[in-house]
Write a protein that holds these residues in place. Sequence first.
Motif, short mmCIF file in Angstrom:
data_model
loop_
_atom_site.label_atom_id
_atom_site.label_comp_id
_atom_site.label_asym_id
_atom_site.label_seq_id
_atom_site.Cartn_x
_atom_site.Cartn_y
_atom_site.Cartn_z
N ASN A 92 -5.53 15.15 -23.76
CA ASN A 92 -6.31 16.36 -24.03
C ASN A 92 -6.70 17.07 -22.74
N LYS B 65 -8.81 5.52 -26.65
CA LYS B 65 -9.55 6.78 -26.50
C LYS B 65 -9.36 7.38 -25.11
N SER B 66 -9.28 6.54 -24.10
CA SER B 66 -9.10 7.02 -22.73
C SER B 66 -7.75 7.74 -22.56
N ASN C 178 -7.88 11.05 -24.30
CA ASN C 178 -8.65 11.99 -23.48
C ASN C 178 -7.82 12.52 -22.32
#
Length: 142
Positions: free
Chosen positions: A41, A34-35, A38
């Motif tokens: 993004n 997820k990091s 992110n």
Amino acid sequence: SKIGTSNVPVLVKLINSFCISALLYNLEVFDLNKSTLNSLNFALNRMYMKIFKTSNVDIIQYSLYNFGQLPVDLLLLLRKCKYFNNLLKKRDNILFLSLSNVIIHEKDVLFNRWFTLGDNLQYPCKRDAWTIFSSRINDLNV
């Protein structure tokens, strides 16, 4: 500073054609956490913030939706599904023969992750990705 004075639809199309494809090149072989997603993004959102002259991420997401651009996380999931399907088609490949159980398991995990993103999703495809993205847009307060 000059990026904000350019033709916005042309910039978005160029970013989608060159930057996104370069950014996602061969990332489907990695299991990104997820990091890391992110971070990807964040880099794109900062670029779009300059183009759309806003610091509101919701406005950026709404604008990308209207310009017909899927978010990076959905694009990456689609690319991963395509990658695993291509691996499974090449059954005479030595890689497949040695790692077939792992490939099938990873594909199943990926598809299960896809089905948790929304209701009534079928096989991972752009149509379903747009369904997921439109439900995210509907949840925004723009």
